[in-house]
Design an enzyme around this catalytic site. Structure first.
Site, short mmCIF file in Angstrom:
data_model
loop_
_atom_site.label_atom_id
_atom_site.label_comp_id
_atom_site.label_asym_id
_atom_site.label_seq_id
_atom_site.Cartn_x
_atom_site.Cartn_y
_atom_site.Cartn_z
N GLY A 84 0.97 77.57 -12.44
CA GLY A 84 0.55 76.52 -13.37
C GLY A 84 0.08 77.05 -14.70
O GLY A 84 -0.82 76.49 -15.33
N LEU A 85 0.71 78.16 -15.14
CA LEU A 85 0.47 78.66 -16.49
C LEU A 85 -0.98 79.01 -16.79
O LEU A 85 -1.43 78.89 -17.92
CB LEU A 85 0.99 77.66 -17.53
N CYS A 135 9.32 76.14 -16.96
CA CYS A 135 8.29 76.31 -15.95
C CYS A 135 8.26 75.09 -15.04
O CYS A 135 8.00 73.97 -15.48
CB CYS A 135 6.91 76.48 -16.57
N GLY A 138 16.00 87.97 -12.08
CA GLY A 138 16.08 87.17 -10.88
C GLY A 138 16.38 88.09 -9.71
O GLY A 138 17.53 88.40 -9.43
N ASN A 151 14.80 81.66 -15.04
CA ASN A 151 13.48 81.35 -14.52
C ASN A 151 13.66 81.00 -13.03
O ASN A 151 14.78 81.08 -12.51
CB ASN A 151 12.85 80.19 -15.28
C1 LIG Z 1 3.94 84.75 -9.99
C2 LIG Z 1 4.94 84.47 -11.06
C3 LIG Z 1 4.53 83.99 -12.28
C4 LIG Z 1 5.45 83.70 -13.28
N1 LIG Z 1 5.00 83.24 -14.48
C5 LIG Z 1 5.90 82.99 -15.48
C6 LIG Z 1 5.46 82.55 -16.74
O1 LIG Z 1 4.28 82.41 -16.99
N2 LIG Z 1 6.40 82.28 -17.70
C7 LIG Z 1 7.73 82.46 -17.45
O2 LIG Z 1 8.54 82.22 -18.36
N3 LIG Z 1 8.18 82.89 -16.26
C8 LIG Z 1 7.30 83.15 -15.26
N4 LIG Z 1 7.75 83.60 -14.05
C9 LIG Z 1 9.20 83.76 -13.83
C10 LIG Z 1 9.65 85.22 -13.98
O3 LIG Z 1 9.40 85.68 -15.29
C11 LIG Z 1 11.14 85.38 -13.63
O4 LIG Z 1 11.90 84.60 -14.53
C12 LIG Z 1 11.47 84.95 -12.22
O5 LIG Z 1 10.41 85.26 -11.35
C13 LIG Z 1 12.76 85.56 -11.68
O6 LIG Z 1 12.67 86.96 -11.63
P1 LIG Z 1 12.23 87.78 -10.31
O7 LIG Z 1 13.05 87.25 -9.17
O8 LIG Z 1 12.53 89.21 -10.63
O9 LIG Z 1 10.78 87.53 -10.10
C14 LIG Z 1 6.83 83.90 -13.05
C15 LIG Z 1 7.25 84.40 -11.81
C16 LIG Z 1 6.33 84.69 -10.82
C17 LIG Z 1 6.83 85.20 -9.50
#
Ligand SMILES: Cc1cc2nc3c(=O)[nH]c(=O)nc-3n(C[C@H](O)[C@H](O)[C@H](O)COP(=O)(O)O)c2cc1C
Ligand SMILES: Cc1cc2nc3c(=O)[nH]c(=O)nc-3n(C[C@H](O)[C@H](O)[C@H](O)COP(=O)(O)OP(=O)(O)OC[C@H]3O[C@@H](n4cnc5c(N)ncnc54)[C@H](O)[C@@H]3O)c2cc1C
Ligand SMILES: Cc1cc2nc3c(=O)[nH]c(=O)nc-3n(C[C@H](O)[C@H](O)[C@H](O)COP(=O)(O)OP(=O)(O)OC[C@H]3O[C@@H](n4cnc5c(N)ncnc54)[C@H](O)[C@@H]3O)c2cc1C
Ligand SMILES: Cc1cc2nc3c(=O)[nH]c(=O)nc-3n(C[C@H](O)[C@H](O)[C@H](O)COP(=O)(O)O)c2cc1C
Ligand code: FES
Ligand code: FES
Lengths: 304, 267, 304, 267
Positions: free
Chosen positions: C72-73, C130, C243, C192
């Site tokens: 939730g940012l 988000c 991802g 995302n």
């Molecule tokens: C705990 C958590 C918090 C995240 N917070 C944000 C965020 O604040 N802003 C955003 O653009 N993406 C956010 N993401 C998304 C990641 O930046 C990424 O796009 C997504 O997790 C896919 O990559 P991954 O599979 O390597 O984690 C978040 C991901 C996770 C797991």
């Protein structure tokens, strides 16, 4: 006694455990492992008007907790299905959900018409979500107005229970489900595979001959559960939930999210007895929690 | 063709027979002696979602209480299997697919193996020997360290010719070259050829053998989903009259007549 | 020597390895494990105009080969970010990609304006995807015309490289990417999280307090690779791929699919040295295959 | 607070100390003696995507060459860990989080553990004993078979009071009832209370202790993502003046002043 029976838009199942289209052949292949009489229904591989050879190999690839497939609707066609495949299934005390795929509305209507009144067919599932052929119905699954027209046309062509199998590759699966409801569908299947891709980094070749394919298996379960929950809260049609179901707990997640029945897909490949284990597991869960019937559990997910 | 069953099997022995190649003995409560040479099993490391799918392995040798497999570590599944300790249990669906057809009476046989492809051929060699079919085995390997099943084949009294990529033993070069020589030297009736190995080897061998009119059976090793004929994931294009149709390696194979296989596809 | 440097819409990175927003804090938390000087760029947690407390727990749940989050940012807000967090990063020879999230176009424009010309900020990433707040920008990410208007407005508010991070929860990610290209974006981040849900079947509660959350980790990698491949073939903007990247091979899949840079997210939680291992791994892959630079590998996937 | 490091650790001993409860000794090349009681480690079964995330475990006891953990099998991660053989290696990031604060000179202490919560308290009891703080340990368990750390605590010479759910040993009922009695009987200055156990127990104990004005520290066990303070996944709502703010259990905890924890949340 726990009552696990359920009615899906006119198709009455002794329990909610089904097989997902394309993962159980035409039933006979699993006879060694599965007592077909104990299945709620058998979901059958997509049938097209003409036989299809399908896509060039390689057609499958493994990914983390999932697999990609690009079979391309290889099937024997409606004639051979009725004459060669359906008879085998008639000997069992279960239901058949025949999955249909086409290029045009006319294809689907023809298939609906051919199967309407055919003995041994208990319900039809429109596959509007196959990602693996250029004209595999996927365009119907991602365009609300085309989908509405298709479902309406099929509705006019059959009196059988009409289930629409939706694609998860959309912005709003709820919008698609609403269209199906208005167009006269009797139920919704959720979900078909997510469009995915994998690349061999040594050869730099896509793992599948067509590049992209459909992701199935445990990896996509959270997406499927979410879509069942969203659609359950938006339309009143019964939902057949699927996507990554491998255990009783997985099946329960879908039911608690709102599914009236569930289908086992990829897990059949891994453990051919999965459906039987889920039937047993559901019975004991319902007993242990003293839940009288499926409706008492369906859609009871607490949020917050 | 017997239909498969799915049983629990216990690993009762494990031995690294060549670098990264393991022989593993599996015990289960169903007799394996009915297995035809070339049939395979589908092996699952239970309760895992990674790797998700089963892995196909040919029944390498049979025993009253189970069977052996012989495998190479090439990725995640085979790597984890090699790490399994004696005593661990796995699940195996078997026997799957159809086996090699023995040649008609009076024929001779040439068995051509490339690398771990030998795993799919040993049971065949045993049956050929038992049926007194005059047989020669040609075996291609990276180097002498990778020559598999040597003592087992010698114990059967079957002549063994070796080709190595680096010349560290036998013919320096491809086993297909060896096959051409042996076929050309064969003076009597045309021998039946049996093969399993890397796709390029089988493709080259098919050319060598068909040019010499030798009936040839090959065991294919496509990627598999279900192993039971339902997913249609393992198909190979097969020539039938004028047409091409996709056949399932797990059910219509894994053994095919080499002349109808369309080799220009990727596995 | 292999040249791994790459330019992302004006932001020049010494190598293509970045961290994904929200998975690396503000850099200092990983200093024990990661040499920040060896990162191509640090992607930072979403910043909003005002500080945000975020969602109620539970905020995370594990799924097969993946995790769901609904943070939730939660963040300190733009002021505290500039005064308390940014200074730490300035000491390193790397780039910072500051991720912005807002409720309205005005929010985004304000954030762009505040950061334009701020020392230590090398690029901006608009989070329009988000899934975890009611107004987290996700509506921008799924509506092409809103997205176009947003990107245009931001383009007018900053001269910094402007990257748009797209949502995978759409019917056509290509359409969204095209809109960004026309509106003046300098690059696209893909992807995302996928919207997902998990339910505890004993308590019948959703595992996350808000029910749904974002799926990340290896499970969704095939979907991400597919979207990178689709967008690479449709627009000419550089792509930051992410991802499920946990290994060098994963990173290579994205590059071969068309990514100019890649970001490691969830894997940081599992193995905090993942980024360093990927930098090492890429160097040795490029050497072993004698590939002179990134452009020679990018988008070279063979299909068929 | 020392920042964490991530090291390889080898399992050198494993013992089932109660049904489904394991004590495991891990050896690694960094000294563990600097660990504060209550600090934890984040354990990874490498190369797995299932379970994907690490699992947090408190440092139960320390040795010159490593430490012990004491854990209950509750799911997939703990189940796999229990199946690991002696000799296997895992990765551990440690020490993480902040520990319990010892009470001021002249205080007494009451340590209240519920079930496997004792794993988070033993090191504290050891330090209290070493600092000569008069301490009593109250331990709640399902039944006498589930009483953990009995001999270890007795070896320290610290008095141990037991409560069991089924009355098979000690007080028949909740450990919190025992805590109320002991607190009421304490005549001198208010003792410092330390607790770890299931959330309902800690919540009830907080009520008992605050009603009696006893300063109370609790160790929380929220689900964790990173363990390093970046994912913001492990937060607990904490009362600060009029406000509520979310604090990270992995960094600002796992030990919190019980009075500021808002208990009406789910973990
Ligand atoms: C705990 C958590 C918090 C995240 N917070 C944000 C965020 O604040 N802003 C955003 O653009 N993406 C956010 N993401 C998304 C990641 O930046 C990424 O796009 C997504 O997790 C896919 O990559 P991954 O599979 O390597 O984690 C978040 C991901 C996770 C797991
Ligand atoms: C009928 C049949 C019988 C077989 N018998 C044997 C045997 O007796 N001994 C033996 O060592 N191997 C045998 N194989 C091959 C064996 O199944 C694969 O080596 C194994 O599945 C690879 O799994 P992995 O997880 O280790 O590799 P993965 O991590 O899945 O893949 C690693 C590499 O191996 C390739 N690969 C994956 N699956 C296959 C496959 N089925 N065939 C060829 N390459 C593959 C991948 O493309 C990749 O390049 C047989 C295959 C079939 C279909
Ligand atoms: C700082 C800290 C220290 C801990 N110390 C210990 C210890 O010393 N000994 C010990 O046995 N346990 C300890 N725990 C709890 C331990 O981390 C969990 O039992 C473990 O993560 C469960 O993993 P699993 O894969 O076996 O269970 P899962 O399959 O993930 O889950 C099984 C069940 O356990 C619940 N669960 C999952 N994670 C947690 C968690 N973090 N806390 C509580 N319940 C959870 C799930 O909701 C589910 O109901 C500690 C937790 C934290 C945060
Ligand atoms: C190999 C394979 C073939 C499939 N063929 C079809 C098909 O012909 N028609 C269809 O509607 N769905 C088909 N599906 C999709 C499944 O029915 C199911 O919707 C999907 O796989 C998700 O469930 P799962 O994760 O349990 O496999 C196929 C899936 C797989 C894996
Ligand atoms: S592996 Fe499924 S059909 Fe052959
Ligand atoms: S576990 Fe990630 S912030 Fe605490």
């Amino acid at each position: 006694m726990t009552d696990l029976s359920v009615n899906i838009g006119g198709m009455s199942l002794k329990n909610p455990v089904m097989t997902a289209s394309g993962t159980f052949g035409y039933g006979s292949e699993y006879a060694e492992f599965v007592d077909l009489n104990r299945l709620g229904a058998v979901g059958l591989k997509s049938i097209t008007v003409e036989p299809r050879e399908g896509n060039a190999p390689p057609r499958i690839a493994e990914t983390e907790a999932g697999m990609l497939n690009s079979i391309g609707l290889q099937n024997v066609g409606i004639d051979a299905f009725i004459s060669d495949k359906l008879p085998y299934l008639k000997q069992f005390d279960t239901r058949t959900l025949v999955n249909l795929s086409g290029r045009t509305v006319a294809d689907y209507v023809e298939l609906c018409g051919r199967l309407d009144g055919t003995e041994g067919v208990h319900g039809l599932e429109l596959n509007v979500s196959c990602p693996n052929v250029d004209s595999g119905g996927m365009e119907f699954g991602v365009d609300a107005s085309m989908l509405g027209a298709l479902v309406e046309a099929c509705r006019g062509a059959t009196t059988l229970p009409l289930i629409v199998k939706l694609s998860p590759n959309v912005t709003s699966v709820v919008d698609m489900a609403r269209v199906c409801e208005s167009a006269g569908a009797d139920g919704i299947s959720l979900i078909n595979t997510l469009l995915g891709m994998a690349i061999n980094v040594e050869t730099r070749r896509a793992e599948l001959s067509r590049g992209m394919g459909g992701l199935s298996g445990p990896a996509l379960k959270p997406v499927a559960v979410r879509m069942v929950w969203q659609v359950y809260n938006a339309v009143s049609l019964p939902i057949i939930g699927m996507g990554g179901i491998s255990t009783t707990e997985d099946a329960l997640e879908f039911i608690i999210a709102g599914a009236s029945a569930i289908a086992v897909g990829t897990a059949n490949f891994v453990n051919p007895r999965t459906t039987m284990e889920v039937v047993d597991g559901l019975e004991s869960y319902f007993r242990r929690h003293e839940i009288p019937n499926l409706a008492a559990l369906r859609g009871t997910c607490i949020v917050g | 063709m017997p239909t498969g069953r799915d049983t629990e099997a216990r690993i009762v022995a494990k031995r690294e027979v060549a670098p990264n190649h393991f022989e593993m003995r599996l015990a289960c409560d169903a007799p394996a002696t009915e297995v035809e040479p070339g049939q395979f099993l589908h092996l699952w490391l239970p309760e895992r979602v990674d790797p998700l799918l089963r892995r196909p392995y040919t029944v390498y040798r049979t025993h009253d209480d189970g069977f052996d497999i012989l495998f190479q570590v090439v990725g995640r599944g085979s790597g984890l299997l090699a790490q399994c300790d004696v005593g661990a249990t796995v699940r195996v669906a078997w026997p799957l697919g159809g086996g090699f057809a023995l040649p008609p009476d009076g024929s001779t046989a040439i068995v051509v193996g490339g690398g771990v492809g030998m795993a799919s051929l040993y049971l065949l060699i045993e049956r050929l020997a038992r049926a007194h079919v005059p047989t020669q085995v040609l075996l291609g390997a990276r180097s002498r360290d990778y020559v598999l099943c040597r003592s087992e084949i010698e114990a059967l009294g079957v002549p063994l010719h070796i080709a190595t990529d680096d010349g560290s033993e036998g013919h320096h070069g491809f086993v297909t070259e060896l096959a051409a020589t042996v076929l050309d030297e064969t003076e009597t009736n045309t021998p039946h050829v049996y093969a399993c190995g890397p796709t390029p080897m089988m493709q080259a061998l098919t050319k060598v053998a068909t040019e010499r009119d030798a009936p040839t059976q090959v065991a294919l090793e496509n990627r598999m989903g279900c192993g039971l004929g339902v997913c249609l994931g393992c198909v190979v294009p097969i020539r039938a009259d004028e047409d091409v149709s996709y056949k399932r390696v797990c059910v219509e194979g894994p053994v095919f007549d080499a002349r109808v296989v369309i080799w220009e596809y990727r596995v």
